[in-house]
Design a protein around this motif. Structure first.
Motif, PDB file in Angstrom:
ATOM      1  N   ALA A   1       0.850  -1.189   0.000  1.00  0.00           N
ATOM      2  CA  ALA A   1       0.000   0.000   0.000  1.00  0.00           C
ATOM      3  C   ALA A   1       0.886   1.239   0.000  1.00  0.00           C
ATOM      4  CB  ALA A   1      -0.906  -0.021   1.219  1.00  0.00           C
ATOM      5  N   HIS A   2       0.267   2.398  -0.152  1.00  0.00           N
ATOM      6  CA  HIS A   2       1.039   3.639  -0.143  1.00  0.00           C
ATOM      7  C   HIS A   2       1.635   3.905   1.238  1.00  0.00           C
ATOM      8  CE1 HIS A   2      -1.703   5.108  -3.674  1.00  0.00           C
ATOM      9  NE2 HIS A   2      -0.951   4.083  -3.982  1.00  0.00           N
ATOM     10  N   LEU A   3       0.877   3.563   2.294  1.00  0.00           N
ATOM     11  CA  LEU A   3       1.328   3.803   3.660  1.00  0.00           C
ATOM     12  C   LEU A   3       1.126   2.556   4.508  1.00  0.00           C
ATOM     13  CD1 LEU A   3      -0.254   7.339   4.268  1.00  0.00           C
ATOM     14  CD2 LEU A   3       2.119   6.846   3.674  1.00  0.00           C
ATOM     15  N   LYS A   4       2.038   2.334   5.436  1.00  0.00           N
ATOM     16  CA  LYS A   4       1.952   1.200   6.358  1.00  0.00           C
ATOM     17  C   LYS A   4       2.058   1.729   7.789  1.00  0.00           C
ATOM     18  CE  LYS A   4       4.469  -3.025   7.703  1.00  0.00           C
ATOM     19  NZ  LYS A   4       5.662  -3.857   7.430  1.00  0.00           N
TER      20      LYS A   4
ATOM     21  N   TYR B   1      -6.673  12.929   3.204  1.00  0.00           N
ATOM     22  CA  TYR B   1      -5.721  12.452   2.201  1.00  0.00           C
ATOM     23  C   TYR B   1      -5.670  10.923   2.126  1.00  0.00           C
ATOM     24  CZ  TYR B   1      -3.082  12.384   6.564  1.00  0.00           C
ATOM     25  OH  TYR B   1      -2.707  12.192   7.866  1.00  0.00           O
ATOM     26  N   ILE B   2      -6.544  10.242   2.858  1.00  0.00           N
ATOM     27  CA  ILE B   2      -6.605   8.778   2.820  1.00  0.00           C
ATOM     28  C   ILE B   2      -7.815   8.353   1.975  1.00  0.00           C
ATOM     29  CG2 ILE B   2      -6.888   6.676   4.180  1.00  0.00           C
ATOM     30  CD1 ILE B   2      -4.205   8.022   4.578  1.00  0.00           C
ATOM     31  N   THR B   3      -7.571   7.560   0.952  1.00  0.00           N
ATOM     32  CA  THR B   3      -8.651   7.096   0.079  1.00  0.00           C
ATOM     33  C   THR B   3      -9.179   5.721   0.484  1.00  0.00           C
ATOM     34  OG1 THR B   3      -7.026   6.140  -1.450  1.00  0.00           O
ATOM     35  CG2 THR B   3      -7.759   8.390  -1.891  1.00  0.00           C
ATOM     36  N   ASN B   4      -8.346   4.938   1.153  1.00  0.00           N
ATOM     37  CA  ASN B   4      -8.759   3.595   1.558  1.00  0.00           C
ATOM     38  C   ASN B   4      -7.802   3.093   2.636  1.00  0.00           C
ATOM     39  OD1 ASN B   4     -10.113   1.202   1.677  1.00  0.00           O
ATOM     40  ND2 ASN B   4      -9.342   0.386  -0.261  1.00  0.00           N
TER      41      ASN B   4
ATOM     42  N   ASN C   1      -4.083   3.836   1.470  1.00  0.00           N
ATOM     43  CA  ASN C   1      -3.751   4.411   0.167  1.00  0.00           C
ATOM     44  C   ASN C   1      -4.088   5.900   0.147  1.00  0.00           C
ATOM     45  OD1 ASN C   1      -2.662   2.173  -1.015  1.00  0.00           O
ATOM     46  ND2 ASN C   1      -4.407   1.692  -2.302  1.00  0.00           N
ATOM     47  N   THR C   2      -3.387   6.621  -0.714  1.00  0.00           N
ATOM     48  CA  THR C   2      -3.559   8.069  -0.837  1.00  0.00           C
ATOM     49  C   THR C   2      -3.883   8.431  -2.287  1.00  0.00           C
ATOM     50  OG1 THR C   2      -1.204   8.413  -1.294  1.00  0.00           O
ATOM     51  CG2 THR C   2      -1.890   8.425   1.017  1.00  0.00           C
ATOM     52  N   PRO C   3      -4.309   9.671  -2.549  1.00  0.00           N
ATOM     53  CA  PRO C   3      -4.622  10.047  -3.939  1.00  0.00           C
ATOM     54  C   PRO C   3      -3.406  10.033  -4.858  1.00  0.00           C
ATOM     55  CG  PRO C   3      -5.584  11.606  -2.373  1.00  0.00           C
ATOM     56  CD  PRO C   3      -4.663  10.733  -1.596  1.00  0.00           C
ATOM     57  N   ASN C   4      -2.229  10.368  -4.320  1.00  0.00           N
ATOM     58  CA  ASN C   4      -1.023  10.461  -5.144  1.00  0.00           C
ATOM     59  C   ASN C   4       0.136   9.764  -4.440  1.00  0.00           C
ATOM     60  OD1 ASN C   4       1.135  11.116  -6.766  1.00  0.00           O
ATOM     61  ND2 ASN C   4       0.667  13.300  -6.880  1.00  0.00           N
TER      62      ASN C   4
END
Length: 409
Positions: free
Chosen positions: A58-61, A109-112, A239-242
């Motif tokens: 994922a974008h972030l952990k 800023y968090i999409t999921n 996840n984030t937008p970018n």
């Protein structure tokens, strides 16, 4: 009026020496076509690498890292006792995971975001045992984040959602244990918990190591493997937008949650480093070839100036100034440069089209390369800049010709 005369003189020089013009344009064509092809190749590889990364990352952990015990040193008489720091047995459990998950999802800023429980797994069939790792997840939410449906080669992820006695395994596990959809597999954890689970899906990522070790179970099943309750969660992924701006998102999220936050670039820094190395190498090679083509223009114009020195002197004697001479030779360079660059872009597009239709087998599919308009515009602009530079220096030399000195000779 003088501009038209300058253009006529430049055109005459270009078309009167067709062989030299052709060779010069051919050099630019080869340089531009290789530049656009190699950079498109690099862009395709980078996009493919990114796609593979986001299949599992994922974008972030968000997680609780291992803690080290404090080193202890004490002395009594002549005896010194030293305790070396080690990883403690403290739990990596996230406190109030459901509340934490909702808090993270509420950030703009968090999409999921999803929760996950990881455990060490042993896959058994008869006397055969494979070591791997399992992930307990909400499979529908997980598949939405990581596009898991795209890598499924058999079965369905929906059957895992509400079935605590089911499992989705990698194709390597299925192949090594000779198992298929609907069959049972014995799975045990490092905590001594053993379960017989029904295989409801098989996936294939193309990563052999992952396909031979990875499995997915219901999050409640993973908690049971670790002898933990329903509130036990080890990791939250978001996840984030970018994805390219995750550095800023990490700092913002760290101010919200009391745990460690890492972005995908940190987790996959080795892969990103390899991508950057490849990109730098390809750019350097292609630019060098394009630069050599620009030297071709420089040499042709320098040769033309040497051969046309008398004509240049006559032009200056009849009223043409140094700026006019510069314009004439820059026009010549631009004519050859535009011709070679446009043909080079066409050749590059043909090469890219041919490569993009080459099938490389699964899971890669067609060769990872495509025509990117932005890259073509960049290549054209770079070709023109190098052409102008290659034309300007010989033109400046021609502008300094003293007609009186030439006539004396």
């Amino acid at each position: 009026m003088k501009y038209k005369v300058n253009l006529d003189i430049a055109s005459t020089h270009v078309f009167a020496r067709k062989k030299q013009t052709f060779i010069t344009a051919l050099g630019i064509t080869i340089g531009v076509s290789i530049y656009v092809f190699m950079n498109s190749l690099d862009s395709g590889f980078t996009a493919f690498s990114r796609e593979n990364i986001f299949k599992n990352s994922a974008h972030l952990k968000i997680y609780k890292p291992d803690e080290m015990s404090q080193s202890i040193a004490s002395s009594k008489d002549d005896l010194v006792l030293i305790s070396n720091p080690q990883i403690t047995t403290l739990s990596n459990k996230l406190n109030n995971p459901n509340q934490l998950l909702q808090q993270i999802k509420a950030e703009p800023y968090i999409t999921n975001a999803i929760a996950q429980v990881d455990f060490s797994a042993f896959y058994n069939r008869g006397s055969t045992q494979l070591k791997g790792n399992g992930s307990g997840v909400n499979m529908n939410a997980y598949a939405q984040m990581f596009q898991t449906r795209d890598i499924m080669i058999a079965g369905s992820i929906e059957e895992l959602e509400n079935n605590l006695n089911s499992i989705i395994i990698g194709s390597g596990i299925a192949e090594k244990l000779s198992l298929g959809i609907g069959q049972n597999i014995n799975v045990s954890s490092s905590y001594g918990v053993s379960k017989v689970l029904r295989i409801v899906g098989i996936f294939e990522t193309g990563n052999t190591q992952l396909d031979e070790s990875k499995s997915y179970v219901n999050i409640s099943t993973a908690q049971q493997f670790l002898k933990q309750g329903i509130n036990y969660v080890t990791t939250i992924y978001a996840n984030t937008p970018n994805p390219d701006k995750t550095g800023a998102y990490v700092q913002r999220l760290k101010s919200v949650v009391p745990y460690e936050v890492e972005d995908w670039k940190t987790i996959n820094k080795d892969t990103i480093s390899q991508d950057m190395t490849r990109q730098s190498m390809m750019t350097a090679i292609s630019f060098s070839i394009l630069l050599m083509a620009a030297f071709g223009i420089y040499n042709i114009l320098s040769s033309t100036i040497s051969q046309k020195i008398d004509d240049i002197a006559i032009l200056k004697a009849t009223g043409f100034n140094g700026k006019d001479v510069i314009r004439i030779f820059i026009m010549e360079a631009l004519m050859m440069g535009v011709l070679g660059t446009l043909i080079g872009l066409g050749v590059g597009a043909i090469l890219i089209k041919i490569m993009s239709n080459m099938y490389m087998g699964e899971p890669v599919g067609n060769f990872p390369i495509s025509i990117e308009p932005k890259l073509f515009i960049q290549s054209f602009a770079l070709g023109m800049v190098l052409t102008l530079c290659a034309g300007y220096f010989p033109a400046r030399k021609a502008a300094r010709v003293d007609p009186v000195e030439i006539f004396r000779k």
